[in-house]
Design an enzyme around this catalytic site. Sequence first.
Site, short mmCIF file in Angstrom:
data_model
loop_
_atom_site.label_atom_id
_atom_site.label_comp_id
_atom_site.label_asym_id
_atom_site.label_seq_id
_atom_site.Cartn_x
_atom_site.Cartn_y
_atom_site.Cartn_z
N ASP A 179 0.85 -1.19 0.00
CA ASP A 179 0.00 0.00 0.00
C ASP A 179 0.89 1.24 0.00
O ASP A 179 2.07 1.18 0.35
CB ASP A 179 -0.87 0.04 1.26
N ASP A 231 1.19 4.37 2.11
CA ASP A 231 0.78 4.97 3.38
C ASP A 231 1.24 6.43 3.42
O ASP A 231 2.39 6.72 3.14
CB ASP A 231 1.38 4.21 4.56
#
Length: 235
Positions: free
Chosen positions: A156, A158
Amino acid sequence: MQVCAAPPFAADHALSCDARWQPHDLLRLHRLTQFDGEPAWVRGSFERAPYAVVRRALAADGFVAIGLRGAERSQRYGTWVHQDDIETAVPPEALAQRSPLAERTALPAFTALAVLQRDAVGGDAVGPLAGFVWGPTGSTGFELASQAPTVTSSSDLDLLIRAPEKLSHHAAIHLLNDLRAVAQHAGIRVDTQLETPAGGIALAEWAAGKTRVMARHARGPQLIADPWAPVHGDA
């Protein structure tokens, strides 16, 4: 954290957080004290990249709560470091315009970050993060600070956004949608946290218009209606 060391001080001495280091700051360390029960992977990981992230926890004077990461997603270890063992601190915003090694730029998280970096600077900045103080955290931030390969093709993106002033629900919805569009184009997820006076809250929760949102603070998480409301007394 999957595992956490016992603090090297009495529990009733954990009364504060040193303002020199904020949650999500990455600390480069001179050394790492070994604690009983430490996972086997910790020493090798620290030798590979002597960095740790500041975590939200109260500490005794002179100590900072930190988190270490290993090569696997499940390898996370919460421990403590003395301030004398800290060499440098890198806040997320110091990484906002940093680039990975050339051979790593094609990874989706870095591709999405590059779009945000390009659109957030300059006099004509029009991207979703223009005007905000922000930076990458998680595996992306760790790799940018340490140059140790940490991001994978499924990582991901972040992000941390400093939000000392209230962000309206309307603005939060637009920001979330814009960030998701960038991430989806890269084929990943974006996980954005707002750093508010009450602690860290998820942008997605605030944008959802919930009655109360989870604010993560060194004293522990709490559900609150307004992370920017004045706090009376000891928070």
